[in-house]
Design an enzyme around this catalytic site. Structure first.
Site, PDB file in Angstrom:
ATOM      1  N   TRP A   1      -4.924   2.460  10.510  1.00  0.00           N
ATOM      2  CA  TRP A   1      -5.212   2.276   9.100  1.00  0.00           C
ATOM      3  C   TRP A   1      -5.006   0.824   8.684  1.00  0.00           C
ATOM      4  CZ3 TRP A   1      -8.030   3.382   5.347  1.00  0.00           C
ATOM      5  CH2 TRP A   1      -7.719   2.987   4.048  1.00  0.00           C
TER       6      TRP A   1
ATOM      7  N   GLU B   1     -11.441   6.478   5.710  1.00  0.00           N
ATOM      8  CA  GLU B   1     -10.785   7.315   6.718  1.00  0.00           C
ATOM      9  C   GLU B   1     -11.744   7.582   7.873  1.00  0.00           C
ATOM     10  OE1 GLU B   1      -7.796   8.047   7.077  1.00  0.00           O
ATOM     11  OE2 GLU B   1      -6.861   7.835   5.107  1.00  0.00           O
TER      12      GLU B   1
ATOM     13  N   TYR C   1       0.838  -1.200   0.000  1.00  0.00           N
ATOM     14  CA  TYR C   1       0.000   0.000   0.000  1.00  0.00           C
ATOM     15  C   TYR C   1       0.874   1.251   0.000  1.00  0.00           C
ATOM     16  CZ  TYR C   1      -3.013   3.662   1.934  1.00  0.00           C
ATOM     17  OH  TYR C   1      -3.677   4.843   2.140  1.00  0.00           O
TER      18      TYR C   1
END
Length: 217
Positions: free
Chosen positions: A63, A55, A33
């Site tokens: 995350w 988010e 990522y």
């Protein structure tokens, strides 16, 4: 050879000597990522909508937790097609609260449906979500990375993320606080916060140099 004792502050080197921002160290999935998504400019409305929703779900979590469930989120929220999500009703909320493939937080689920409806309004006004969000890009796109300053001082917002948050809230969006919006801007390439020395930083800068900023057509 770089290792934990010789890599610059905020970076780490893997066994193949690829240097990355240390926050992605946990798993190969996280590193992928970091290498291929985070900090690269995005003009896809679907990806922008997906990221701002995720988010919101990240609020209070890591995350990596959200990234590991991203495919589950995509399935649950119709591939983040804003038109489809905007049509979700109470039965969908009940379904999603029971879906172990996502974060089962009723308030965030309801927020995502609300934000889909508000996203459609933005698209009507600006032509695309991309044209709206890129209005908040800082002027100095290639400025020095801010991650070190954030790490040292705890700063996780910017004037632009505060302005974006304020404008979205005025338009009826939720779970779009300034810190959340700064993370969104980092991820979608509105800012490039790969550290100096990170292997991905130059590629992200080049991608931004080649990027055509969306405008309201």
């Amino acid at each position: 050879m770089l290792d934990d004792t010789t890599a610059p502050t905020g970076l780490f080197a893997d066994d193949s000597q690829v240097t990355r921002c240390v926050w992605c160290r946990a798993t190969p999935h996280y590193q992928h990522y970091h290498d291929h998504e985070w900090g690269y400019p995005v003009d896809s409305d679907t990806r922008l909508f997906e990221k701002i929703c995720l988010e919101g779900f990240q609020s209070g979590l890591s995350w990596l937790t959200i990234l590991n469930k991203r495919e589950g989120f995509r399935t649950a929220f119709a591939g983040f097609d804003m038109d489809k999500v905007a049509a979700f009703d109470d039965s969908d909320v009940t379904r999603l609260v029971l879906d172990a493939g996502i974060v089962r937080h009723r308030g965030k689920i309801v927020s995502t449906i609300n934000n889909a409806q508000k996203a459609i309004e933005l698209r009507k006004e600006f032509g695309s979500l991309a044209a709206y969000f890129w209005r908040f890009e800082p002027e100095a796109t290639n400025r020095p990375s801010q991650i070190t300053r954030q790490t040292l001082s705890g700063i996780t917002t910017s004037a632009e993320s505060i302005a974006l948050s304020k404008d979205l809230r005025k338009r009826g969006w939720s779970f779009v606080g300034p810190t959340t919006m700064y993370a969104f801007m980092q991820a979608m390439g509105l800012v490039n916060d790969h550290l100096e020395g990170c292997d991905a930083r130059g590629r992200a800068l080049q991608a931004r140099a080649d990027f055509v900023v969306p405008t309201n057509t």
